[in-house]
Design a protein around this motif. Structure first.
Motif, PDB file in Angstrom:
ATOM      1  N   LEU A 183      -8.214  -1.147  12.521  1.00 11.76           N
ATOM      2  CA  LEU A 183      -7.692  -2.944  11.601  1.00 11.76           C
ATOM      3  C   LEU A 183      -8.925  -2.241  10.498  1.00 11.76           C
ATOM      4  N   ALA A 184     -10.635  -1.668  10.836  1.00 12.29           N
ATOM      5  CA  ALA A 184     -11.096  -1.957   9.469  1.00 12.29           C
ATOM      6  C   ALA A 184     -10.817  -0.711   9.056  1.00 12.29           C
ATOM      7  N   LEU A 185     -10.956   0.472   8.976  1.00  9.11           N
ATOM      8  CA  LEU A 185     -10.291   1.902   8.766  1.00  9.11           C
ATOM      9  C   LEU A 185      -9.328   1.448   7.699  1.00  9.11           C
ATOM     10  N   ASP A 186      -8.599   1.052   8.219  1.00  5.66           N
ATOM     11  CA  ASP A 186      -7.321   0.824   7.691  1.00  5.66           C
ATOM     12  C   ASP A 186      -7.471  -0.396   6.335  1.00  5.66           C
ATOM     13  N   GLY A 187      -7.790  -0.332   4.509  1.00  2.54           N
ATOM     14  CA  GLY A 187      -8.221  -1.493   4.250  1.00  2.54           C
ATOM     15  C   GLY A 187      -6.875  -2.661   4.059  1.00  2.54           C
ATOM     16  N   ALA A 188      -6.165  -2.105   3.748  1.00  2.00           N
ATOM     17  CA  ALA A 188      -4.947  -2.748   3.296  1.00  2.00           C
ATOM     18  C   ALA A 188      -4.902  -4.169   3.895  1.00  2.00           C
ATOM     19  N   GLY A 189      -5.259  -5.097   2.635  1.00  2.00           N
ATOM     20  CA  GLY A 189      -4.870  -6.524   2.848  1.00  2.00           C
ATOM     21  C   GLY A 189      -5.023  -7.423   3.788  1.00  2.00           C
ATOM     22  N   PRO A 190      -5.393  -8.372   4.173  1.00  2.00           N
ATOM     23  CA  PRO A 190      -6.086  -9.550   4.614  1.00  2.00           C
ATOM     24  C   PRO A 190      -5.363  -9.026   6.268  1.00  2.00           C
ATOM     25  N   ARG A 191      -6.557  -9.378   7.039  1.00  2.00           N
ATOM     26  CA  ARG A 191      -6.613  -8.912   9.247  1.00  2.00           C
ATOM     27  C   ARG A 191      -6.973  -9.991   9.803  1.00  2.00           C
ATOM     28  N   PRO A 192      -6.785 -10.175  10.684  1.00  2.00           N
ATOM     29  CA  PRO A 192      -7.215 -11.180  11.743  1.00  2.00           C
ATOM     30  C   PRO A 192      -8.967 -10.323  11.791  1.00  2.00           C
TER      31      PRO A 192
ATOM     32  N   ARG B  77     -13.846 -19.900  16.430  1.00  2.00           N
ATOM     33  CA  ARG B  77     -13.334 -21.018  14.806  1.00  2.00           C
ATOM     34  C   ARG B  77     -14.692 -20.251  13.747  1.00  2.00           C
ATOM     35  N   ARG B  78     -15.470 -20.358  14.433  1.00  2.00           N
ATOM     36  CA  ARG B  78     -17.182 -19.745  13.874  1.00  2.00           C
ATOM     37  C   ARG B  78     -16.199 -18.415  12.682  1.00  2.00           C
ATOM     38  N   LEU B  79     -15.185 -17.274  13.179  1.00  2.00           N
ATOM     39  CA  LEU B  79     -14.904 -15.990  13.352  1.00  2.00           C
ATOM     40  C   LEU B  79     -14.006 -16.818  11.925  1.00  2.00           C
ATOM     41  N   ARG B  80     -13.222 -17.522  11.865  1.00  2.00           N
ATOM     42  CA  ARG B  80     -11.978 -17.800  10.599  1.00  2.00           C
ATOM     43  C   ARG B  80     -12.100 -19.399  10.967  1.00  2.00           C
TER      44      ARG B  80
END
Ligand code: ADP
Length: 485
Positions: free
Chosen positions: A152-161, A479-482
């Motif tokens: 997820l971190a390496l594929d920069g495309a768009g919003p992620r969880p 909830r702190r993270l999101r």
């Protein structure tokens, strides 16, 4: 708040240790106790495939991670309250042995592909592969899911969880030769100290620890210990750097499965007020292991994987001292052939005082928890440990070394702690035969004082060990993270 757990184990379908127990209990507790909408993604082992219903394919691939055709299914799994995503990849997961190896001590040669594929599935779901359910948090467990935060971190495309990596045991880095990097779809640039590289190898756990937004582990004490060596398993420096993103959350136990009041695997049930059922279990345990009837001391039980980490070589040496005090020993476990042989030999030397069953047996594990007086966990390191918590619940006093989650859950019975009503077991410090033998002697002494023994038993049995508190703590973290979710 939607959370997707990625795991390679789930009780009772696939289990080699505590990880499976946690994944069976935490997601449903999150739904009930913390208003978190939790789901699980896991490999399609045969036991899992056999339990599916209402399956719907959401992705397909003609040759996933060199394992041939694969489909990602959304389904119900029998006995599991939350919905699951299963990677149906027969070439990767339909094998004769266990989740990681052939059952004869050999790991599968393609484990990097098998669990790379699991991480791929998790990352795809994180990016919205299921149009009706996209997670706010991807929660990866142990090395087997560690590539998911990296993908997820390496594929920069768009919003992620947001991503969370949980360490259930840092001793398993999931290391593979660097040559496999490309087969996992990872860029060469991430093979770096600031990336997935770990002592010249590619480590799946390192990937999770480096790339996840937050790291958790399964007890506060273990969270402190792993930020330095020797407990850090080589990751101490990285974890010290990321200490502000490392949280220890103590596991609970699954009281639907582990409760002496309702446990159908026992010959008799009991509670803290009426322990007569425990005496029946004790008798049956003695009979099952052909232990001498007249021994005046405590029956000390062990239920464990037989690996050096568990400190059972110390117990092997301390056992004769226990027998001198009138105690007996019962062990259920399997693993390291040398440790197995050591205990087999002990039975020959002390017939009637020791019972040993080499193997894995859920049913017997319950009888042992109920029938023993003491459950010994002399681990050199222990992330959380479940067996000592089961012991507390079953009125068997845990006897543990002061490390990791053992230190967080067991209060040594001293004059002061018994007076204060906190004592629930026995704790020793030094990883030595002497220190363990001394704790066994204290247990044997207290065992003679029936009234005090019983009070200590009751303190453990009446404490809260369920998953509610942990479910709440994980929810607070999510909830702190999101905060917007
Ligand atoms: P770990 O995850 O390091 O194995 P834990 O104490 O966290 O240690 O969890 C161990 C789990 O595995 C417990 O549920 C315990 O009852 C179970 N277990 C270990 N060995 C055996 C065995 N030989 N037979 C049955 N259950 C076992």
């Amino acid at each position: 708040m939607r959370v997707l757990h990625a795991t390679s184990e789930l009780y009772p379908f696939a289990k080699t240790g505590g990880l499976a127990d946690v994944l069976a209990a935490l997601p449903p507790a999150q739904v009930v106790d913390a208003r978190v909408d939790a789901r699980i993604v896991l490999p399609g082992y045969r036991t899992i495939m056999d339990g599916l219903s209402d399956a719907r394919a959401i992705l397909g691939d003609p040759d996933l991670y060199q394992g041939g055709p694969a489909r990602l299914l959304s389904a119900k799994l029998v006995g599991v309250a939350v919905r699951v995503y299963v990677l149906d990849a027969p070439g990767l997961y339909l094998r004769g042995g266990g989740p990681y190896g052939d059952g004869h001590g050999r790991d599968y040669a393609d484990n990097h592909l098998r669990f790379g594929a699991l991480a791929w599935a998790a990352a795809r779901l994180a990016r919205g592969a299921d149009p009706v359910w996209q997670p706010d948090v991807l929660h990866a467990h142990d090395w087997q899911s560690g590539l998911a935060p990296a993908y997820l971190a390496l594929d920069g495309a768009g919003p992620r969880p947001a991503t969370v990596q949980t360490i259930h045991n840092i001793q398993y880095p999931g290391s593979f030769p660097p040559e496999v990097l490309a087969s996992l779809g990872l860029p060469a640039s991430c093979f770096h100290m600031h990336g997935v590289e770990f002592y010249g190898a590619l480590s799946f756990l390192k990937a999770g620890l480096y790339y996840a937004d937050h790291i958790t582990t399964v007890s506060p004490q273990y969270a402190r210990e792993i930020t330095s060596e020797p407990h850090g398993g080589g990751f101490g420096g990285l974890l010290a750097d990321r200490a502000d993103r490392l949280t220890g959350i103590l596991n609970g136990i699954d009281t639907r499965i582990w409760d002496p009041r309702s446990d159908q695997r026992l010959p008799a049930r009991y509670d803290a007020r009426d322990l007569s059922g425990k005496a029946v279990c004790r008798q049956q345990l003695r009979a099952r292991f052909q232990l001498a009837k007249m021994a005046p001391g405590p029956i000390v039980g062990v239920i464990s994987r037989l690996i050096p980490q568990k400190g059972l070589d110390l117990l092997l040496e301390a056992a004769p001292r226990l027998f001198e005090l009138g105690g007996q020993l019962v062990l259920l476990g399997s693993g390291d052939p040398a440790i197995e042989a050591g205990y087999r030999e002990l039975v020959h030397r002390y017939p009637g005082q020791v019972g040993v069953e080499i193997g894995y047996d859920e049913e017997l594990a319950h009888l042992l928890q109920a029938g023993a007086d003491v459950i010994a966990v002399p681990s050199l390191t222990e992330p959380c440990g479940l067996t000592q918590m089961y012991a507390l619940r079953y009125g068997s006093l845990p006897l543990v070394r002061r490390t990791g989650g053992l230190a967080d859950t067991v209060v040594d019975a001293t004059e002061a702690t018994m007076e204060a009503g906190h004592a629930n077991g026995f704790v020793f410090d030094a990883p030595t035969v002497e220190a363990l033998a001394e704790a066994l002697a204290r247990a044997a002494t207290l065992f003679k004082d029936r009234a005090r023994w019983r009070r200590v038993q009751q303190i453990g049995m009446q404490a809260e060990h369920g998953w509610g508190k942990a479910a709440q703590q994980y929810a607070d973290l999510y909830r702190r993270l999101r905060p917007e979710a």
